[in-house]
Design an enzyme around this catalytic site. Structure first.
Site, PDB file in Angstrom:
ATOM      1  N   SER A  15      -5.910  -5.923  -1.061  1.00 57.34           N
ATOM      2  CA  SER A  15      -5.788  -6.764   0.135  1.00 57.34           C
ATOM      3  C   SER A  15      -7.185  -7.139   0.604  1.00 57.34           C
ATOM      4  O   SER A  15      -8.161  -6.432   0.310  1.00 57.34           O
ATOM      5  CB  SER A  15      -5.069  -5.993   1.251  1.00 57.34           C
ATOM      6  OG  SER A  15      -5.220  -6.639   2.508  1.00 57.34           O
ATOM      7  N   TYR A  69      -3.128   0.977   6.726  1.00 55.93           N
ATOM      8  CA  TYR A  69      -2.986  -0.010   5.653  1.00 55.93           C
ATOM      9  C   TYR A  69      -4.336  -0.280   4.978  1.00 55.93           C
ATOM     10  O   TYR A  69      -4.440  -0.317   3.751  1.00 55.93           O
ATOM     11  CB  TYR A  69      -2.400  -1.308   6.214  1.00 55.93           C
ATOM     12  CG  TYR A  69      -2.152  -2.371   5.181  1.00 55.93           C
ATOM     13  CD1 TYR A  69      -1.074  -2.280   4.311  1.00 55.93           C
ATOM     14  CD2 TYR A  69      -2.997  -3.466   5.072  1.00 55.93           C
ATOM     15  CE1 TYR A  69      -0.844  -3.267   3.350  1.00 55.93           C
ATOM     16  CE2 TYR A  69      -2.783  -4.452   4.125  1.00 55.93           C
ATOM     17  CZ  TYR A  69      -1.699  -4.345   3.266  1.00 55.93           C
ATOM     18  OH  TYR A  69      -1.479  -5.319   2.323  1.00 55.93           O
TER      19      TYR A  69
END
Length: 258
Positions: free
Chosen positions: A142, A155
């Site tokens: 990400s 995350y």
């Protein structure tokens, strides 16, 4: 170009979103696709779409956080297919929260799927790839692996780990003809995004969708298939000189968002 004929590809999280787009893209390019999904119904739906379009696909119900289960599934795929050419680690979960409002349970849950799940799948295939003379591993990281994102503490932790595991494996298996790369998407328009907006901003869905879209300098979210096309290239023979790299697909977010 970018054909995957006679390749056996395993894609985790292939029942929806980015994983589904990658699975369908690989199936269209000739790969024998094996979808690993906790949500077996979603995986089955993807497999049926691939087969209806003339491709080959199977679904395997499995929790990637369970190492024994992952090893069993990978071994069964190799037993059936005789090899395993490509692994795409796409299964993952999100969490919204900063350090203070991330509970231990939240942290552990994200770690189990995003970090341990990626490790489990890599661990389960690496010996086979070495024995057969090579393979390709592609992990989905990400932009949160590289830049600070508000309220994404757990995350970001998990995707930072995915990035560095990718680099470590790429270095360790250079001599085994195993390439390992990762993709770092910014916001991608998936059903998860629609569900998140509906849950957290009822009545303001269109406004929030527009606002989130414009956080990318290019002015929109990515389409899952666009990530699929990048994944296809990185897993194809045409990308044979590429290993140990992270590829942002972010509409300019990392470099142009200033």
């Amino acid at each position: 170009m970018f054909r995957l004929d006679h390749k056996v590809a395993v894609i985790t999280g292939g029942g929806s979103g980015i994983g589904q787009a990658i699975a369908k893209c690989f199936g269209a390019q000739g790969a024998s696709v094996h979808i690993i999904e906790l949500n077996e119904e979603g995986g089955r739906s993807t497999a049926e779409e691939i087969k209806a379009a003339g491709g080959q696909a199977q679904v395997h119900a499995c929790n990637v956080a369970d190492q024994a289960a992952v090893i069993n599934v990978m071994d069964s795929i190799v037993q059936q297919a005789g090899k395993l050419d490509i692994l795409v680690n796409c299964a993952g979960i999100a969490h919204v929260g900063n350090l203070e409002n991330t509970t231990e349970q939240d942290f552990d849950r994200v770690y189990q799927v995003n970090v341990k799940g990626t490790y489990n799948c890599m661990y389960a295939v690496i010996r086979q790839m070495k024995a057969q003379g090579g393979g390709v591993v592609l992990n989905i990281a990400s932009i949160a692996s590289s830049v600070g994102i508000p309220d994404r503490f757990a995350y970001s932790m998990s995707k930072g780990a995915v990035l560095t595991m990718t680099l470590s494996a790429a270095k360790d298996y250079l001599g085994s003809n195993i390439r390992c790369n990762c993709i770092s998407p910014a916001r991608v328009h998936t059903p998860f995004v629609d569900g998140f907006i509906a849950k957290n901003y009822p009545g303001k869905e269109a406004e929030m969708f527009d606002k989130l879209s414009k956080t990318q300098p290019i002015g929109r979210m990515a389409k899952p298939v666009e990530v699929g096309h990048l994944a296809l290239y990185l897993c194809s023979d045409e990308a044979g000189f590429i290993t140990g790299c992270d590829y942002p697909i972010d509409g300019g977010f990392i470099r142009l968002n200033n």
